[in-house]
Write a protein that holds these residues in place. Structure first.
Motif, PDB file in Angstrom:
ATOM      1  N   ALA A  28       0.836  -1.209   0.000  1.00  0.00           N
ATOM      2  CA  ALA A  28       0.000   0.000   0.000  1.00  0.00           C
ATOM      3  C   ALA A  28       0.867   1.254   0.000  1.00  0.00           C
ATOM      4  O   ALA A  28       0.553   2.233  -0.691  1.00  0.00           O
ATOM      5  CB  ALA A  28      -0.923  -0.003   1.214  1.00  0.00           C
ATOM      6  N   ASN A  29       1.967   1.218   0.758  1.00  0.00           N
ATOM      7  CA  ASN A  29       2.853   2.375   0.833  1.00  0.00           C
ATOM      8  C   ASN A  29       3.511   2.664  -0.519  1.00  0.00           C
ATOM      9  O   ASN A  29       3.731   3.818  -0.889  1.00  0.00           O
ATOM     10  CB  ASN A  29       3.930   2.134   1.892  1.00  0.00           C
ATOM     11  N   PRO A  56       0.891  13.714  -6.465  1.00  0.00           N
ATOM     12  CA  PRO A  56       0.199  14.837  -7.128  1.00  0.00           C
ATOM     13  C   PRO A  56      -0.354  15.855  -6.136  1.00  0.00           C
ATOM     14  O   PRO A  56      -0.360  17.055  -6.409  1.00  0.00           O
ATOM     15  CB  PRO A  56      -0.926  14.137  -7.899  1.00  0.00           C
ATOM     16  N   LEU A  57      -0.827  15.361  -4.980  1.00  0.00           N
ATOM     17  CA  LEU A  57      -1.326  16.269  -3.949  1.00  0.00           C
ATOM     18  C   LEU A  57      -0.210  17.175  -3.444  1.00  0.00           C
ATOM     19  O   LEU A  57      -0.402  18.397  -3.283  1.00  0.00           O
ATOM     20  CB  LEU A  57      -1.919  15.467  -2.789  1.00  0.00           C
ATOM     21  N   LYS A  58       0.966  16.602  -3.215  1.00  0.00           N
ATOM     22  CA  LYS A  58       2.112  17.378  -2.748  1.00  0.00           C
ATOM     23  C   LYS A  58       2.475  18.453  -3.774  1.00  0.00           C
ATOM     24  O   LYS A  58       2.717  19.622  -3.419  1.00  0.00           O
ATOM     25  CB  LYS A  58       3.307  16.456  -2.507  1.00  0.00           C
ATOM     26  N   ALA A  59       2.512  18.055  -5.051  1.00  0.00           N
ATOM     27  CA  ALA A  59       2.854  19.006  -6.120  1.00  0.00           C
ATOM     28  C   ALA A  59       1.813  20.130  -6.208  1.00  0.00           C
ATOM     29  O   ALA A  59       2.165  21.310  -6.358  1.00  0.00           O
ATOM     30  CB  ALA A  59       2.959  18.278  -7.450  1.00  0.00           C
ATOM     31  N   ALA A  60       0.539  19.760  -6.073  1.00  0.00           N
ATOM     32  CA  ALA A  60      -0.535  20.752  -6.163  1.00  0.00           C
ATOM     33  C   ALA A  60      -0.464  21.749  -5.012  1.00  0.00           C
ATOM     34  O   ALA A  60      -0.649  22.964  -5.199  1.00  0.00           O
ATOM     35  CB  ALA A  60      -1.895  20.057  -6.178  1.00  0.00           C
ATOM     36  N   LEU A  61      -0.204  21.265  -3.804  1.00  0.00           N
ATOM     37  CA  LEU A  61      -0.111  22.137  -2.633  1.00  0.00           C
ATOM     38  C   LEU A  61       1.078  23.085  -2.756  1.00  0.00           C
ATOM     39  O   LEU A  61       0.991  24.269  -2.405  1.00  0.00           O
ATOM     40  CB  LEU A  61      -0.006  21.305  -1.353  1.00  0.00           C
ATOM     41  N   ILE A  75       2.066  16.906   4.815  1.00  0.00           N
ATOM     42  CA  ILE A  75       0.654  16.537   4.607  1.00  0.00           C
ATOM     43  C   ILE A  75       0.544  15.311   3.711  1.00  0.00           C
ATOM     44  O   ILE A  75      -0.192  14.365   4.011  1.00  0.00           O
ATOM     45  CB  ILE A  75      -0.127  17.728   4.011  1.00  0.00           C
ATOM     46  N   ALA A  76       1.309  15.329   2.603  1.00  0.00           N
ATOM     47  CA  ALA A  76       1.267  14.194   1.673  1.00  0.00           C
ATOM     48  C   ALA A  76       1.817  12.931   2.336  1.00  0.00           C
ATOM     49  O   ALA A  76       1.264  11.836   2.161  1.00  0.00           O
ATOM     50  CB  ALA A  76       2.072  14.523   0.416  1.00  0.00           C
ATOM     51  N   GLY A  77       2.896  13.077   3.099  1.00  0.00           N
ATOM     52  CA  GLY A  77       3.484  11.927   3.773  1.00  0.00           C
ATOM     53  C   GLY A  77       2.565  11.338   4.826  1.00  0.00           C
ATOM     54  O   GLY A  77       2.470  10.117   4.982  1.00  0.00           O
ATOM     55  N   THR A  78       1.880  12.217   5.567  1.00  0.00           N
ATOM     56  CA  THR A  78       0.930  11.751   6.584  1.00  0.00           C
ATOM     57  C   THR A  78      -0.224  10.985   5.943  1.00  0.00           C
ATOM     58  O   THR A  78      -0.651   9.945   6.447  1.00  0.00           O
ATOM     59  CB  THR A  78       0.386  12.945   7.386  1.00  0.00           C
ATOM     60  N   LEU A  79      -0.738  11.522   4.839  1.00  0.00           N
ATOM     61  CA  LEU A  79      -1.821  10.843   4.128  1.00  0.00           C
ATOM     62  C   LEU A  79      -1.360   9.479   3.600  1.00  0.00           C
ATOM     63  O   LEU A  79      -2.089   8.490   3.699  1.00  0.00           O
ATOM     64  CB  LEU A  79      -2.307  11.712   2.967  1.00  0.00           C
ATOM     65  N   LYS A  80      -0.140   9.433   3.088  1.00  0.00           N
ATOM     66  CA  LYS A  80       0.420   8.181   2.570  1.00  0.00           C
ATOM     67  C   LYS A  80       0.548   7.146   3.679  1.00  0.00           C
ATOM     68  O   LYS A  80       0.197   5.970   3.508  1.00  0.00           O
ATOM     69  CB  LYS A  80       1.785   8.464   1.944  1.00  0.00           C
ATOM     70  N   LEU A  81       1.038   7.585   4.833  1.00  0.00           N
ATOM     71  CA  LEU A  81       1.159   6.685   5.975  1.00  0.00           C
ATOM     72  C   LEU A  81      -0.210   6.225   6.448  1.00  0.00           C
ATOM     73  O   LEU A  81      -0.414   5.041   6.760  1.00  0.00           O
ATOM     74  CB  LEU A  81       1.906   7.391   7.119  1.00  0.00           C
ATOM     75  N   GLY A  82      -1.182   7.160   6.480  1.00  0.00           N
ATOM     76  CA  GLY A  82      -2.531   6.811   6.909  1.00  0.00           C
ATOM     77  C   GLY A  82      -3.169   5.772   6.018  1.00  0.00           C
ATOM     78  O   GLY A  82      -3.823   4.832   6.508  1.00  0.00           O
ATOM     79  N   ILE A  83      -2.995   5.917   4.702  1.00  0.00           N
ATOM     80  CA  ILE A  83      -3.537   4.932   3.756  1.00  0.00           C
ATOM     81  C   ILE A  83      -2.906   3.568   3.993  1.00  0.00           C
ATOM     82  O   ILE A  83      -3.595   2.531   4.023  1.00  0.00           O
ATOM     83  CB  ILE A  83      -3.288   5.401   2.305  1.00  0.00           C
ATOM     84  N   SER A  84      -1.588   3.547   4.180  1.00  0.00           N
ATOM     85  CA  SER A  84      -0.868   2.282   4.384  1.00  0.00           C
ATOM     86  C   SER A  84      -1.317   1.587   5.661  1.00  0.00           C
ATOM     87  O   SER A  84      -1.538   0.373   5.673  1.00  0.00           O
ATOM     88  CB  SER A  84       0.640   2.552   4.421  1.00  0.00           C
ATOM     89  N   VAL A  85      -1.461   2.359   6.734  1.00  0.00           N
ATOM     90  CA  VAL A  85      -1.898   1.788   8.008  1.00  0.00           C
ATOM     91  C   VAL A  85      -3.327   1.270   7.889  1.00  0.00           C
ATOM     92  O   VAL A  85      -3.645   0.178   8.399  1.00  0.00           O
ATOM     93  CB  VAL A  85      -1.794   2.847   9.131  1.00  0.00           C
TER      94      VAL A  85
END
Length: 521
Positions: A249-250, A259-264, A277-287
């Motif tokens: 998942a990670n 893309p979210l990181k680039a857009a922000l 923010i992007a890293g936190t979301l990525k970790l949240g999805i993986s968990v």
């Protein structure tokens, strides 16, 4: 809060030579050796081998096991290691396995030439990080179970002292050995093979210590589910499937978060915040995916729900049941206690360089002299904790950590001044060692003997999570306000910690962790 009762200076000094305390000095050395073999020492080796800087920094990820060790800590608590469990006991059997894996990983790294096979070196570094984090889990559990609360402060002090000595061995020691076997300005793989071979040999100190000490007489909670070999196999299979799901998942979540990181960032947000923010979301999805897979394995009958609850949920529930609403105060204290120290520390080396100090000055004053000051501070923290109680020294450590950051602000105004540099490093490292010793003793007193490894692993992960996240923005803050106001700010954010220490001390009672007798090692 209850801690060790106030004792005389004589009793406090006697604690220094207690067999269990001496044991922790050697186990601390065993724990301190691997970390630099993944970080600074390895970085120098890779650069000499011609590896580019961006790739070198990726190797720091090999130590992510330290941040996520709470994931497999319950396995250490619940699963007996075949054969060795009957010979050495629960803690010593896992400890000897972890140490043997560390030695094997160090030798693997030493025999691998990064100039020819960088991928193999990466695998070896990850193996070392995982084995070292596992050793830390077992040593933390052993320390808590091996002696009662009265000795925990000195046990933590000895551990910190040994850990720092291990860092000296793996840092200055390994570099010195490598330098003896290669001509200056030339890269020779053999020199690093010898250096890492010597580090593997130094790990034998931990192995010998593990074989000589006694297994802690800590009672183990009876399990309702782990009885047959098949139970352990099924649980390990569930764990492996969940880990694979998390990694998968990670890997794929980046397609959504990048893309979210680039857009922000394009929208005007600073890159550090958009990356967070992007890293936190990525970790949240993986968990979330990992939890879903774990739940599905119980639904299909691979692992009984009770096994998962007993291993992962019960330690958390036990902590909440014991402390109730006060658990929020305790977790908040754990999460921010080291905030002033960590946020400032990220910019320390950059600050010294920008101020005009040479590499030699930084190496001698900050790294070598500072390291010995930290060791001295840790033993002072343990001594004072035995004499006056852990909570008072916990408060003193937090206060001194904030005050010493103000000294860095004065240092920024003075410019390069060697005498001031020495004074600031002495004050900062002494206070840091003192605060860490008291803090580890405090965390040890929070654990329940039935879930020692899991609960302490959670605490140790929480205590650096938020400060490290905040520290990621240190460079941006310095660019905006300058060093002086940055250091003043790091002192100010340490003030709420003092209030949390007082509040936690009034609302909680940390009971003796294991025993009331002080048996020999």
């Amino acid at each position: 809060m209850h801690s060790a009762e106030k004792r005389s200076w004589g009793e406090a000094f006697v604690a220094f030579i207690h067999p269990r305390v001496i044991t922790m000095l050697f186990l601390g050395l065993s724990a301190g050796i691997p970390i630099l073999l993944i970080f600074s020492t390895l970085s120098i080796w890779l650069r000499e081998a011609g590896v580019d800087r961006s790739t070198v920094t990726y190797f720091s990820w090999a130590a992510l096991g330290y941040s996520f060790k709470f994931v497999w800590a319950p396995l250490i608590d619940r699963l007996p290691f075949p054969i060795l469990h009957g010979l050495l006991g629960r803690r010593r059997s896992w400890l000897i396995i972890a140490q043997c894996c560390i030695i094997a990983a160090i030798l693997w790294m030493g025999l691998t030439d990064p100039a020819e096979n960088l991928t193999m070196m990466a695998f070896a570094a990850v193996a070392l990080g995982f084995a070292s984090a596992t050793q830390d889990i077992v040593i933390d559990a052993y320390r808590i179970e091996a002696a009662d609360a009265d000795l925990q402060a000195m046990m933590s002090s000895a551990y910190i002292g040994g850990y720092r000595i291990g860092m000296i061995v793996a840092g200055a020691g390994a570099l010195t050995i490598a330098g003896l076997f290669e001509a200056e300005g030339t890269y020779q793989h053999f020199a690093w093979t010898v250096a890492y071979g010597c580090m593997a040999l130094a790990m034998c100190v931990g192995v010998i210590t593990t074989l000589l000490v006694r297994e802690p007489d800590a009672p183990k909670a009876e399990s309702k589910y782990f009885h047959e070999t098949s139970d352990y196999v099924r649980f390990l299979l569930m764990f492996a499937v969940t880990v694979i799901a998390f990694i998968t998942a990670n890997s794929y979540a980046g397609g959504l978060t990048d893309p979210l990181k680039a857009a922000l960032t394009d929208g005007g947000m600073i890159k550090e915040l958009s990356g967070f923010i992007a890293g936190t979301l990525k970790l949240g999805i993986s968990v979330a995916v990992a939890i879903l897979v774990a739940w599905l394995t119980t639904r299909v009958g691979l692992t009984p729900t009770g096994m998962v609850q007993e291993t992962y949920i019960s330690p958390v529930k036990d902590f909440i049941d014991r402390y109730g609403k006060t658990a929020i105060i305790i977790l908040a204290l754990i999460g921010v206690y080291r905030i002033a120290d960590i946020v400032m520390g990220v910019m320390a080396n950059v600050f010294y360089t920008d101020l005009g100090y040479t590499k030699e000055d930084i190496a001698f004053i900050s790294k070598t002299f500072g390291l010995f000051m930290t060791i001295g501070g840790s033993f002072l923290g343990g001594l004072l904790s035995v004499r006056y109680g852990v909570v008072k020294i916990l408060f003193l450590g937090a206060l001194l950590s904030a005050i010493t950051n103000i000294l860095f602000a004065f240092m920024a105004q003075l410019g390069p001044n060697t005498e001031m540099f020495i004074v600031v490093i002495m004050a900062d490292n002494l206070s840091g060692g003192l605060a860490t010793a008291a803090f580890i003793a405090y965390l040890s007193g929070l654990t329940n003997i039935s879930f020692t490894a899991m609960q302490y692993a959670i605490f140790s992960s929480i205590m650096t999570l938020f400060p490290k996240i905040l520290a990621g923005f240190s460079g941006t803050v310095v660019d905006a306000v300058g060093y002086s106001w940055f250091f003043v700010g790091t002192a100010v954010i340490g003030i709420p910690v003092l209030w949390l220490v007082v509040l936690a001390g009034r609302l909680t009672e940390v009971k003796d962790t294991v025993r009331t007798e002080t048996d020999p090692a």
